[in-house]
Design an enzyme around this catalytic site. Structure first.
Site, PDB file in Angstrom:
ATOM      1  N   GLU A 116      13.611  47.068  46.338  1.00  0.00           N
ATOM      2  CA  GLU A 116      13.951  47.244  47.748  1.00  0.00           C
ATOM      3  C   GLU A 116      13.185  48.381  48.427  1.00  0.00           C
ATOM      4  O   GLU A 116      12.884  48.296  49.605  1.00  0.00           O
ATOM      5  CB  GLU A 116      15.472  47.486  47.889  1.00  0.00           C
ATOM      6  CG  GLU A 116      16.327  46.287  47.600  1.00  0.00           C
ATOM      7  CD  GLU A 116      16.148  45.165  48.602  1.00  0.00           C
ATOM      8  OE1 GLU A 116      15.850  45.433  49.790  1.00  0.00           O
ATOM      9  OE2 GLU A 116      16.271  43.989  48.193  1.00  0.00           O
ATOM     10  N   SER A 166      79.712  29.231  49.309  1.00  0.00           N
ATOM     11  CA  SER A 166      80.652  29.896  48.397  1.00  0.00           C
ATOM     12  C   SER A 166      80.031  31.046  47.616  1.00  0.00           C
ATOM     13  O   SER A 166      80.752  31.800  46.956  1.00  0.00           O
ATOM     14  CB  SER A 166      81.239  28.875  47.414  1.00  0.00           C
ATOM     15  OG  SER A 166      82.057  27.950  48.093  1.00  0.00           O
TER      16      SER A 166
END
Length: 807
Positions: free
Chosen positions: A86, A366
């Site tokens: 690079e 319940s």
């Protein structure tokens, strides 16, 4: 004249040059002024990492999937590879490579595209990736060059290289070399070899094209170019280059889709908790390290259980007309009862954003009754052996007979008469729950429920006459997580602890910024928590929760099914784990399908299958009875100590000082009497055999006892049959038989409010008169059959005498 012309030309040229130069400098100045300030730059965003309780990575939250690593953890081969391919002059230039720019400019002219090559240095790439767009314009190039110079002025080369290696995009969702290393090779960056480092270094130029997952041949070709360049620059030897060029890819990728499906809803829950505490920007960009309570093994068992039930059709699957999600939905959540840690969480049967485990507010049915029973133990002076009359109550009174009704109704319109609290909760008796809340007050139930962490109760839930609360009739409902948390207090000796999913959070610099300190409080005594646990254990061993039994391990819990089957629950616990299972449609549609009706039985089955596997390797620790609790043998119909004639003995726990001290005197020796069912009088030898039945009476008092059944049905020509009040009163062996209203089943009472019992008659049947009533050894069968039938009758009577202790 010629001199004057030359002077004019020169002046004009200088003016044009000055104006052009000024324009260019002005433009550059304007562009620079429009360039972002990097003085406060601290690196790009980092992914937040979420770990399970064992420290294994569970998932990531990110804007850009990046895990920051310091330069010293990055291998030299990778640093050298990046510089070689690079920016070979990285350590020489000051942010801009002018020779490179010139070379690129000439190449662009030759290609006829002045924007083709940019010759960007590593510093320029960092500037572009961190602050600028990717548009290929001279405007951006000028900004890029300026920022590169600023980076070089403010940071060292090592700092720039570190930022670059953590910033660059390397394909798919990977930002930075650490994430790329994990994505492609399944290892941390410091463990990369030369070939792997070279492959990653070759990606920045074109991450998607050179991705080894997408184009492995191109990736290898690009890797080898990097290796050649490294060799040319003397970073590696020829031998190292050749070995690396011959290396295979050896990709070890993580199956992302599979990981994302695991604990999806738990990750959403953790995300929401983090955003509430730290804000979205920090969560998605701050690189937090979040340690959670999730037990991945238990989570996988839970998901496996639910998925198998769906796949087998045990839980039906229907496409919702109002959305894409399959119905009915399922939620499952497990908590550590000792500290409130969330161990598993399933918020639905998909990967949508609605987490039903904590966002769905549903009617509990319940499953809410234990709150009522607990409040009765704490505030009402009730015990496990307190007796309640399970027979209908009149809901309204009017001059018009057709407006009479009873409320509540028991499931199946079945009523049991005299029962204790343990039996009532075991069989989920509606009458008992409503009578309890009427006696102790709605306010006490609401207050206790809120202490258990139920936060969804409304002002109207606390109205004095809101008795339907006892049956789970809440104005809004409850959430699965809060139900599991409430039941955890029963298991944890009366101590409620806030549920939590996050234990610790570190920032990207490994500094501890949050540590969970869940609040705990005593909401009921250890003794009361054991009493309710004992009753809920009976629900599992002898009642509606039998599907949840675990061999050799105590389990307590409660089922819950709402009207029209819109919600189905089972909430239960062992001494270590509390789990809540809920099933229901998002639109609250009934689950009465053609293929089957989904109720609490399905929820209980899921709970049982999951929990049996989840606690398999946990130590067996059964519920421990506190020192101030004792067990007593009691008669279930009087609530007193049993005597030798008591037909049934219930062994129940009591807090010391609340246990009965007197023996019951209701039961005694029993006699068997033959009665004509039509007249209700003593049968004679002339009564038809099919009308004669044996009835049992206590000799001393003459009170009739069971077993028997009585039916009642409303007589109202203005109602359809389905609308008529009707039911069955089942009298168990030895239970005194109460007189009831033939239409509504309401018990008849004495002036003092006590029930009126049927008693033995001395009148002889006047429909079939005879001199004497039938004796125990007489029958109305033919003479030839009398001996055998008499023996059978005597055998039945002797059995009853044995039961009642009549010797």
């Amino acid at each position: 004249m010629k001199k004057k012309t030359k002077a004019i030309f020169l002046i004009t040229f200088l003016l044009i040059f000055a104006l052009g130069t000024g324009a260019i400098l002005g433009a550059i100045t304007w562009i620079i002024q429009d360039t972002p300030d990097i003085s406060g730059y601290k690196g790009s965003s980092e992914a937040t990492l979420i770990y399970d309780s064992d420290g294994e990575l569970l998932t990531k939250l990110f804007k850009e999937n990046r895990v920051y690593v310091p330069l010293e953890r990055i291998p030299e081969d990778l640093k050298n590879a990046i510089i070689a391919i690079e920016d070979t002059k990285f350590y020489v230039h000051h942010g801009i490579d002018f020779w490179g720019i010139g070379r690129a400019f000439i190449n662009n002219i030759m290609k006829g595209d002045l924007r083709d090559q940019g010759a960007s240095t590593i510093t320029q790439q960092l500037a572009r990736n961190s602050f600028l767009s990717l548009n290929k314009t001279y405007y951006r190039k000028i900004q890029e060059a300026y920022l590169a110079v600023q980076f070089e002025r403010l940071y060292t080369k090592s700092e720039i290289l570190e930022m670059y290696l953590n910033e660059i995009f390397l394909g798919h969702s990977a930002y930075g070399v650490e994430t790329a290393s994990l994505q492609y090779f399944g290892k941390s960056v410091e463990n990369l070899d030369l070939a792997e480092a070279a492959l990653i270094a070759g990606l920045p130029q074109s991450p998607n094209n050179y991705s080894p997952l997408r184009n492995p041949k191109l990736a290898i070709k690009r890797r080898n170019i990097v290796l050649d360049r490294m060799y040319e620059l003397d970073y590696i030897s020829q031998k190292e280059r050749n070995k690396a060029k011959n290396a295979k890819l050896n990709l070890k990728t993580v199956k992302k889709e599979e990981k994302e499906k695991t604990a999806h809803y738990f990750a959403l829950y953790v995300r929401d908790q983090l955003i509430d505490r730290f804000g979205a920007a920090m969560v998605y960009n701050g690189g937090l390290q979040v340690h959670t309570t999730l037990d991945s093994k238990m989570q996988k068992l839970a998901e496996k259980t639910v998925n198998e039930k769906i796949k087998s059709g045990f839980i039906p699957s229907f496409q919702s007309q109002q959305g894409k999600n399959m119905q009915p939905q399922v939620s499952l959540i497990s908590l550590d009862v000792n500290n409130g840690a969330i161990r598993t969480m399933i918020g639905g049967r998909g990967t949508d954003q609605f987490n039903r485990a904590y966002q769905a507010v549903r009617q509990p049915g319940s499953a809410f009754k234990p709150m009522v029973y607990s409040a009765a133990l704490i505030k009402g002076g009730y015990t496990t052996g307190s007796v309640i009359n399970d027979l209908p109550m009149l809901a309204s009174k009017s001059d018009k007979n057709d407006e009479l009704s009873i409320w509540p109704r028991n499931y199946g319109d079945r009523y049991r008469g005299l029962i204790n609290l343990n039996t009532a909760l075991t069989n989920s008796v509606n009458i008992a729950a409503v009578k309890l809340i009427k006696d102790i007050g709605v306010e006490n139930v609401v207050d206790f429920s809120q202490k258990l962490g139920i936060s969804t109760l409304t002002k109207d839930d606390g109205l004095a006459d809101h008795y339907s609360l006892a049956l789970g009739g809440l104005n809004r409902g409850v959430t699965p997580i809060e139900m599991a948390s409430a039941y955890s207090a029963f298991a944890n000796k009366g101590i409620y602890t806030e549920p939590h999913a996050i234990t610790k959070v570190y920032d990207k610099h490994d500094k501890l910024i949050y540590e969970a300190k869940p609040k705990s409080k005593m909401v009921m005594s250890e003794a009361d928590s054991y009493l309710i646990t004992s009753m809920l254990k009976s629900v599992v061993n002898n009642g509606t929760g039998h599907r949840t039994q675990i061999k050799n391990r105590d389990v307590a819990g409660k089922t819950g099914t709402t009207n029209d089957y819109t919600d189905a629950w089972f909430v239960g616990y062992t001494s270590q784990i509390a789990t809540s299972v809920w099933i229901g449609e998002d639109t609250r549609r009934s689950m009465e399908y053609d293929v089957k009706t989904v109720s609490s039985g399905e929820a209980a089955q899921i709970w049982g299958d999951y929990m049996r596997a989840a606690v398999k390797d946990m130590p067996i620790i059964n519920f421990q009875m506190p020192e101030n609790v004792i067990e007593v043998d009691v008669d279930p119909y009087t609530g007193l100590l049993s005597n030798q004639y008591s037909p049934r003995i219930d062994v129940l726990p009591y807090k010391k000082g609340t246990e009965p001290t007197k023996k019951e005197s209701l039961h005694g020796p029993v006699e068997t009497v033959k009665v004509d069912k039509v007249s209700g009088m003593l049968a004679t030898e002339n009564c038809p055999a099919e009308q004669v039945e044996e009835r049992y009476y206590i000799k001393d008092s003459g009170i009739r006892i069971g077993p028997t059944q009585k039916w009642f049905k409303e007589s109202n020509p203005n109602k359809e049959y389905s609308e008529l009040t009707k039911g069955t009163y089942t009298v168990n062996t030895g239970e005194p038989v109460q007189e009831i209203d033939r239409e509504y089943g309401i018990p008849k009472t004495k002036r003092n409010g006590n029930p009126r019992y049927e008693t033995k008659t001395n009148r002889i049947c006047n429909l079939h008169p005879a001199a004497e009533p039938l004796t125990e050894n007489q029958d109305t069968e033919n003479k030839s059959d009398s001996d055998s039938n008499s023996n059978q009758s005597n055998s039945r009577i002797r059995n009853l005498f044995d039961i009642f202790g009549n010797n």
